[in-house]
Design a protein around this motif. Structure first.
Motif, PDB file in Angstrom:
ATOM      1  N   ALA A  48       0.880  -1.178   0.000  1.00 58.52           N
ATOM      2  CA  ALA A  48       0.000   0.000   0.000  1.00 58.52           C
ATOM      3  C   ALA A  48       0.914   1.224   0.000  1.00 58.52           C
ATOM      4  O   ALA A  48       1.590   1.498   0.987  1.00 58.52           O
ATOM      5  CB  ALA A  48      -0.908  -0.006   1.218  1.00 58.52           C
ATOM      6  N   TRP A 361      -5.140   6.220  -6.666  1.00 53.93           N
ATOM      7  CA  TRP A 361      -5.604   6.585  -5.332  1.00 53.93           C
ATOM      8  C   TRP A 361      -7.038   6.103  -5.099  1.00 53.93           C
ATOM      9  O   TRP A 361      -7.375   5.586  -4.036  1.00 53.93           O
ATOM     10  CB  TRP A 361      -5.515   8.115  -5.149  1.00 53.93           C
ATOM     11  CG  TRP A 361      -5.778   8.580  -3.742  1.00 53.93           C
ATOM     12  CD1 TRP A 361      -5.788   7.823  -2.609  1.00 53.93           C
ATOM     13  CD2 TRP A 361      -6.070   9.920  -3.323  1.00 53.93           C
ATOM     14  NE1 TRP A 361      -6.047   8.609  -1.509  1.00 53.93           N
ATOM     15  CE2 TRP A 361      -6.228   9.890  -1.919  1.00 53.93           C
ATOM     16  CE3 TRP A 361      -6.196  11.140  -4.002  1.00 53.93           C
ATOM     17  CZ2 TRP A 361      -6.532  11.038  -1.176  1.00 53.93           C
ATOM     18  CZ3 TRP A 361      -6.484  12.281  -3.262  1.00 53.93           C
ATOM     19  CH2 TRP A 361      -6.652  12.232  -1.860  1.00 53.93           C
ATOM     20  N   GLY A 364      -6.907   1.805  -6.426  1.00 52.09           N
ATOM     21  CA  GLY A 364      -5.782   0.876  -6.291  1.00 52.09           C
ATOM     22  C   GLY A 364      -5.312   0.258  -7.597  1.00 52.09           C
ATOM     23  O   GLY A 364      -4.762  -0.847  -7.612  1.00 52.09           O
ATOM     24  N   SER A 368      -5.726  -3.600  -8.716  1.00 53.57           N
ATOM     25  CA  SER A 368      -7.154  -3.924  -8.560  1.00 53.57           C
ATOM     26  C   SER A 368      -7.756  -4.374  -9.889  1.00 53.57           C
ATOM     27  O   SER A 368      -8.596  -5.283  -9.915  1.00 53.57           O
ATOM     28  CB  SER A 368      -7.908  -2.709  -8.031  1.00 53.57           C
ATOM     29  OG  SER A 368      -7.671  -1.590  -8.868  1.00 53.57           O
TER      30      SER A 368
END
Lengths: 544, 91
Positions: A48, A361, A364, A368
């Motif tokens: 992250a 942001w 992801g 993702s």
């Protein structure tokens, strides 16, 4: 004169520079450590890639993850306790406030400043040259008063391909009676200098990681100012100031601080530094914490109150064509049309950033997207094509919503203690209907912009998302901009404000609290350049 | 015949040669040989293995970025002003 500056971040580094250049003996006490040498590696290997992730942490001086939320909404913004402060991880976007932002109290919303845009304007110019801003004065003059002969120290950075694609559609169109124009955003990163300006560091190479770290050193950080400090400015890191002392007449005499030895323990030694003037520059929340711990400057009962930020609404979509996201800075333009005007009497105004880092942001990406397509059974060439087709068209709009000064949003001292035995900050934070109406208006504006762009809207806010809420039946969500302010608010009267127009505490003639905490309103602009202008104004006041 | 790299190529849509050029075949084989297809794809595309990015190279060589034709943020910058250009068409 002996000055102690608490905090080696954005405001503290600038103030120390001016005081040092004018013969003060300056001691800068920074709670954090020096930036770790492996910060870029930590960024690359973090799953992250959040703003604080590359930077070393210490047990003794935790960053914003030690905040305790007690209000109806979680406070969404991080800050960093390290040499350079949050200015190490910041995005480097530096629009000025609008003239009308300085008197929002006249609208019955929040508070007004004790100074006007015109009074701060010369200090904006000084700050833009001290930091090194790339922008075009003619372009800024379209929405702001900028003197005719003014030049920013560097020419505006090239716009992204996305910016051109958006501008080619929306420029000249109207939404709600406002004429749209994609406008370059001033940037604190190196571009092409004008004659007479020597940039510090390399030109922006487009690493696309400005938040949280610029591997090129092209983005301004307070370390650049520190490198120009004269020898009479001394920096001591790992020094947590935990009390400011005043005599019976209110004059500040000294500060107490705890100097810790290593990153992992609370082992420390206790010290005192005497001073003729003390400047608190530790971040809006930390300044308030320190004033509350010291029992100073609070005759107005406003210390810690009026905590503000920019609640951010993100919306994300696909352009009809590939636009090449994730190349260059996070945002090089915005739409300024919704920052002011009569609507702000009834709902919060906002500034729109055109976001160049895909859905990084907001959703992801590209991890993702990959996960989504793999879960849908795509393999091989089909997977590769799907990821390419999806990500290469991604963009995000980032709406920064003004939040008005509200005394109920406040920092207090929690009963819980940190490793050094100091109180952790407790935050009671909420969003008013004024802000929520602004978020709703931003969402409607986004819908209309995506229609104009023929963009495929993928925005969704779901009840199990962080910071999800509903407003009049509408799903919404907010993100943190990292723009904490208001906690030692500036005003015209010691009865209703903490500091005067010079950021001097009304109750203490030689105690200053500088930074975004002094701001009575944040407007809709990223506040660092305004903080810098204020810091320079205060510093010049101190030396004259 | 290298079963792991052949399977990786089939799953990712990148050729054996493209995969070898990342320098990651051997470390990934050590991690992921025999793992479920989804985990092998995630490792190649994102550099993440069971919640961890094992090293910088795994991130820098992520195939999701290669598919798009851009470098992962913070790795190989495209150069000043390059962001203004039309993105290169994909092969």
């Amino acid at each position: 004169m002996r000055a102690v500056v608490v905090g080696a971040g954005f405001a503290g580094s600038l103030v120390a520079k001016v005081l040092g250049d004018n013969g003060f003996t300056v001691l800068v006490l920074e709670a954090g450590t020096e930036v770790n040498a492996d910060a870029v590696t930590r960024f690359r290997t973090a799953t992250a890639k959040t703003p604080l992730r590359p930077y070393r942490t210490t047990a003794a001086a935790p960053s914003s993850d030690y905040l305790i939320n007690t209000g109806p909404f979680d406070y969404p913004s991080p800050y960093l306790r390290i040499n350079g402060g949050t200015g190490t991880a910041w995005t480097g976007i530096t629009p000025r406030m609008l003239p009308e932002d300085f008197h929002t109290g006249d609208l019955g919303r929040g508070r007004s400043w004790p100074i006007t845009y015109a009074e701060l304007e010369p200090h904006y110019r000084a700050a833009e040259w001290a930091i090194g801003i790339a922008a075009d004065a003619d372009e800024q003059r379209q929405h702001l008063p900028v003197p005719d002969d003014y030049r920013y120290p560097m020419h505006a950075l090239p716009r992204t391909f996305l910016d051109h694609a958006v501008a080619s559609v929306v420029d000249g169109q109207r939404i709600g009676g406002r004429v749209l124009r994609v406008t370059g955003t001033p940037q604190a990163r190196n571009g092409v200098p004008v004659a007479g300006y020597e940039p510090a560091g390399h030109r922006c190479a487009g690493f696309a990681s400005c938040v949280p770290i610029c591997p090129e050193n092209a983005k301004y950080t307070p370390h650049k100012t520190q490198s120009t400090w004269p020898a009479n400015v001394e920096l001591r890191t790992r020094c947590v100031v935990n009390r400011v002392h005043a005599d019976e007449f209110g004059r500040v005499t000294k500060v107490s601080y705890q100097r810790y030895q290593d990153d992992t323990s609370a082992r420390h030694t206790e010290h005192v530094a005497e001073a003729d003037v003390v400047v608190l520059a530790a971040h809006a929340i930390e300044n308030a914490k320190l004033l509350l711990m010291s029992g100073l400057a609070n005759s107005s009962d406003q210390v810690g109150r009026n905590l503000m930020d920019h609640p951010v609404l993100l919306t994300w979509a696909l352009m009809p064509q590939a636009i090449g996201p994730f190349r260059g800075p996070g945002s090089t333009t915005g739409i300024e049309a919704f920052r002011g005007g009569p609507e702000r009497a009834v709902r919060a105004p906002f500034r729109i950033e055109i976001g160049n880092w895909g859905w990084g942001w907001s959703a992801g990406s590209p991890d993702s997207d990959t996960a989504e397509f793999v879960a849908a059974g795509l393999r091989g060439r089909a997977l590769r094509e799907a990821v390419a087709e999806r990500v290469s068209r991604q963009f995000t709009l980032q709406f920064e919503i003004e939040q008005e000064a509200d005394p109920r949003n406040r920092v207090t001292l929690a009963a819980e203690r940190d490793a050094l035995g100091n109180p952790r900050p407790s935050l009671h934070y909420g969003l008013s209907d004024y802000v929520k109406d602004g978020l709703s208006a931003a969402k409607r504006t986004s819908d209309r912009l995506f229609e104009l762009l023929n963009a495929d809207d993928h925005t969704s806010y779901k009840p199990d998302d962080e910071r999800y809420f509903e407003h009049e039946g509408e799903p919404l969500r907010y993100w943190g901009a990292g723009h904490s302010g208001g906690t030692h608010v500036m005003g015209t009267s010691p009865r209703t404000s903490v500091v005067d127009q010079w950021q001097r505490c009304w109750d203490h003639p030689n105690l200053y609290a500088v930074g975004c905490g002094s701001m009575p309103s944040l407007g809709t602009s990223n506040p660092s350049i305004t903080m810098a202008a204020l810091a320079l104004r205060t510093a010049h006041h101190l030396v004259t | 015949m290298d079963a792991f790299v052949e399977l990786s190529a089939e799953l990712t849509g990148f050729s054996v040669e493209e995969l070898r050029s990342t320098g990651l075949v051997e470390p990934y084989r050590a991690l992921a040989d025999g793992a479920p297809d989804e985990e092998i794809i995630q490792l190649w595309y994102t550099g993440v293995w069971r919640g961890v990015i094992p090293d910088e190279r795994a991130y820098a060589e992520g195939l999701a970025w290669k598919a798009v034709g851009v470098a992962p943020p913070g790795t190989r910058p495209p150069g000043f002003g390059s962001w203004e250009q039309r993105p290169r068409p994909r092969r």
